[in-house]
Design a protein around this motif. Sequence first.
Motif, mmCIF file in Angstrom:
data_model
loop_
_atom_site.group_PDB
_atom_site.id
_atom_site.type_symbol
_atom_site.label_atom_id
_atom_site.label_comp_id
_atom_site.label_asym_id
_atom_site.label_seq_id
_atom_site.Cartn_x
_atom_site.Cartn_y
_atom_site.Cartn_z
ATOM 1 N N ALA A 49 0.828 -1.205 0.000
ATOM 2 C CA ALA A 49 0.000 0.000 0.000
ATOM 3 C C ALA A 49 0.858 1.248 0.000
ATOM 4 O O ALA A 49 0.595 2.221 -0.712
ATOM 5 C CB ALA A 49 -0.932 -0.005 1.216
ATOM 6 N N ALA A 50 1.915 1.235 0.804
ATOM 7 C CA ALA A 50 2.793 2.397 0.873
ATOM 8 C C ALA A 50 3.518 2.634 -0.445
ATOM 9 O O ALA A 50 3.670 3.771 -0.905
ATOM 10 C CB ALA A 50 3.801 2.214 2.010
ATOM 11 N N SER A 51 3.944 1.555 -1.095
ATOM 12 C CA SER A 51 4.706 1.702 -2.337
ATOM 13 C C SER A 51 3.845 2.212 -3.475
ATOM 14 O O SER A 51 4.350 2.756 -4.459
ATOM 15 C CB SER A 51 5.343 0.363 -2.725
ATOM 16 O OG SER A 51 4.344 -0.579 -3.081
ATOM 17 N N LEU A 52 2.535 2.051 -3.378
ATOM 18 C CA LEU A 52 1.647 2.492 -4.447
ATOM 19 C C LEU A 52 1.489 4.007 -4.492
ATOM 20 O O LEU A 52 1.123 4.562 -5.514
ATOM 21 C CB LEU A 52 0.266 1.858 -4.257
ATOM 22 C CG LEU A 52 0.138 0.399 -4.705
ATOM 23 C CD1 LEU A 52 -1.173 -0.167 -4.216
ATOM 24 C CD2 LEU A 52 0.229 0.293 -6.205
ATOM 25 N N VAL A 53 1.732 4.666 -3.371
ATOM 26 C CA VAL A 53 1.440 6.095 -3.303
ATOM 27 C C VAL A 53 2.223 6.911 -4.324
ATOM 28 O O VAL A 53 1.636 7.645 -5.110
ATOM 29 C CB VAL A 53 1.652 6.630 -1.872
ATOM 30 C CG1 VAL A 53 1.425 8.126 -1.841
ATOM 31 C CG2 VAL A 53 0.723 5.928 -0.902
ATOM 32 N N PRO A 54 3.564 6.819 -4.375
ATOM 33 C CA PRO A 54 4.274 7.631 -5.367
ATOM 34 C C PRO A 54 3.950 7.241 -6.801
ATOM 35 O O PRO A 54 3.833 8.099 -7.679
ATOM 36 C CB PRO A 54 5.744 7.380 -5.033
ATOM 37 C CG PRO A 54 5.767 6.120 -4.239
ATOM 38 C CD PRO A 54 4.483 6.090 -3.482
ATOM 39 N N ALA A 55 3.758 5.940 -7.055
ATOM 40 C CA ALA A 55 3.461 5.501 -8.423
ATOM 41 C C ALA A 55 2.113 6.031 -8.885
ATOM 42 O O ALA A 55 1.963 6.542 -9.991
ATOM 43 C CB ALA A 55 3.488 3.972 -8.488
ATOM 44 N N GLY A 108 3.534 3.087 6.825
ATOM 45 C CA GLY A 108 4.340 4.304 6.933
ATOM 46 C C GLY A 108 4.049 5.348 5.879
ATOM 47 O O GLY A 108 4.671 6.415 5.886
ATOM 48 N N ALA A 109 3.133 5.084 4.977
ATOM 49 C CA ALA A 109 2.820 6.065 3.925
ATOM 50 C C ALA A 109 2.157 7.307 4.518
ATOM 51 O O ALA A 109 1.314 7.208 5.407
ATOM 52 C CB ALA A 109 1.896 5.433 2.884
ATOM 53 N N ARG A 110 2.547 8.470 4.019
ATOM 54 C CA ARG A 110 1.937 9.709 4.494
ATOM 55 C C ARG A 110 0.523 9.853 3.933
ATOM 56 O O ARG A 110 0.240 9.497 2.790
ATOM 57 C CB ARG A 110 2.788 10.922 4.065
ATOM 58 C CG ARG A 110 2.068 12.246 4.327
ATOM 59 C CD ARG A 110 2.905 13.476 4.159
ATOM 60 N NE ARG A 110 2.060 14.649 4.260
ATOM 61 C CZ ARG A 110 1.521 15.121 5.391
ATOM 62 N NH1 ARG A 110 1.766 14.487 6.525
ATOM 63 N NH2 ARG A 110 0.746 16.191 5.400
ATOM 64 N N VAL A 111 -0.363 10.394 4.758
ATOM 65 C CA VAL A 111 -1.752 10.630 4.372
ATOM 66 C C VAL A 111 -1.987 12.131 4.241
ATOM 67 O O VAL A 111 -1.612 12.907 5.133
ATOM 68 C CB VAL A 111 -2.715 10.035 5.412
ATOM 69 C CG1 VAL A 111 -4.160 10.445 5.114
ATOM 70 C CG2 VAL A 111 -2.583 8.515 5.445
ATOM 71 N N ASP A 112 -2.596 12.546 3.158
ATOM 72 C CA ASP A 112 -2.859 13.964 2.934
ATOM 73 C C ASP A 112 -4.301 14.351 3.249
ATOM 74 O O ASP A 112 -4.583 15.511 3.554
ATOM 75 C CB ASP A 112 -2.547 14.325 1.472
ATOM 76 C CG ASP A 112 -1.106 14.008 1.127
ATOM 77 O OD1 ASP A 112 -0.212 14.647 1.678
ATOM 78 O OD2 ASP A 112 -0.894 13.084 0.318
ATOM 79 N N ALA A 113 -5.231 13.397 3.146
ATOM 80 C CA ALA A 113 -6.634 13.690 3.423
ATOM 81 C C ALA A 113 -7.302 12.454 3.987
ATOM 82 O O ALA A 113 -7.046 11.326 3.536
ATOM 83 C CB ALA A 113 -7.359 14.143 2.153
ATOM 84 N N VAL A 114 -8.141 12.661 4.989
ATOM 85 C CA VAL A 114 -8.932 11.585 5.575
ATOM 86 C C VAL A 114 -10.386 11.826 5.210
ATOM 87 O O VAL A 114 -10.959 12.875 5.532
ATOM 88 C CB VAL A 114 -8.763 11.531 7.103
ATOM 89 C CG1 VAL A 114 -9.750 10.534 7.706
ATOM 90 C CG2 VAL A 114 -7.330 11.150 7.469
ATOM 91 N N PHE A 115 -10.990 10.870 4.519
ATOM 92 C CA PHE A 115 -12.387 10.965 4.098
ATOM 93 C C PHE A 115 -13.242 10.145 5.055
ATOM 94 O O PHE A 115 -12.956 8.972 5.321
ATOM 95 C CB PHE A 115 -12.546 10.443 2.666
ATOM 96 C CG PHE A 115 -11.956 11.343 1.630
ATOM 97 C CD1 PHE A 115 -12.763 12.143 0.837
ATOM 98 C CD2 PHE A 115 -10.578 11.401 1.434
ATOM 99 C CE1 PHE A 115 -12.217 12.983 -0.127
ATOM 100 C CE2 PHE A 115 -10.017 12.237 0.475
ATOM 101 C CZ PHE A 115 -10.838 13.036 -0.304
ATOM 102 N N SER A 116 -14.296 10.746 5.564
ATOM 103 C CA SER A 116 -15.155 10.064 6.520
ATOM 104 C C SER A 116 -16.556 10.654 6.490
ATOM 105 O O SER A 116 -16.752 11.816 6.119
ATOM 106 C CB SER A 116 -14.577 10.180 7.939
ATOM 107 O OG SER A 116 -15.439 9.575 8.880
#
Length: 372
Positions: free
Chosen positions: A6-12, A115-123
Amino acid sequence: MTAADAASLVPAAAAGRPGTEFRHGLVVGKFYPPHAGHHALIAAAAARCAVVTVVVAPARRESIPLELRLDWLREAHGVTPWVRFVGVYDDHPVDYDDPAVWDLHCAVFRAALGGARVDAVFSSEAYGDELARRFDAVAVCVDPERRTVPVSGTAVRADPAGHWTHLHAAVRAWFVRRVVVVGAESTGTTTMAAALAARLGTVWVPEYGRELTARKLARLRLDRPDATVFDVTWDRDDFVEVVREQQAAEDRAARSSGPLLVCDTDARATAVWEERYLGSASAEVRAAARRPALYLLTDHVGVPFDDDGLRDGRHLRAWMTVRFRAELAGSGVPVVELTGPHERRLAEAVAACEDLLAVGWGLADPLLPVEG
């Protein structure tokens, strides 16, 4: 998918979806079960983020397996490949006023994110603001008053049938209660299955064995135009095919069915037919037996034998009724025997189905918030 994946998918994903408002969005929930409100929330995040991680975090006490929820969500959101689903159990207590409990839950979510950074939390929940603050992210609230999609997990668990249209086909198939009509030849099983489905406003699954009989007879008549159903022969593979195709048709129908699915025969009934033609039922056919919610057994007494060219068991109807009674008695499934004229039988079948729905689904409660 693992947390590291999941973390590795963020930059890609961020590189592949330029112009999105947020690089990485987070959605957290139990999805017990997933419903239209959840799907709308995930879609909202998918529209505004380069990549979305959905953390599915149930407690172990809940009735729907985690992997099944993940499968359902992945199927429902297959058109947005930048949305990824990660499952993790979270058995910590729920107390929105206790910072220490918040720490425990957030540790679970961070581990799931790898460890991936989160920019927005949707709820859509009130806790979304605090969750976003703890991830140093923007809080995005989506339909908190459930006006766009008036449904909640609590409501669905209490009354799945009443919220049927808010469930994805795969979820409906899991909730469907299967009602199986069985009986000897020409005792009205097909008539009952069709009539019951119509009365309940649902679908029914025809008998594959009858279709196979017709095909076998048609092949015989290519060389022997005078062949009758008495010339049709059966082997073990035929009955395995009947079970396989019958169950496949049943599973397909469950995705478009109402809360009750009516089935004209099943593997236990097929075992009785195999015993009739071959002297015994095979282990493979018996092992395929499922556990429906209800059996309806059509008695032969008072029902004329209708020789439609595909039937050969007028003399065996009483024996088969006895065999069905014995077979179903050992199934562990409730059995209602239908007797008398058709309208009486139908009324008894409808009443039994209504009782079945009234019982409900009995899902275990999730971990509930501590009351202040």
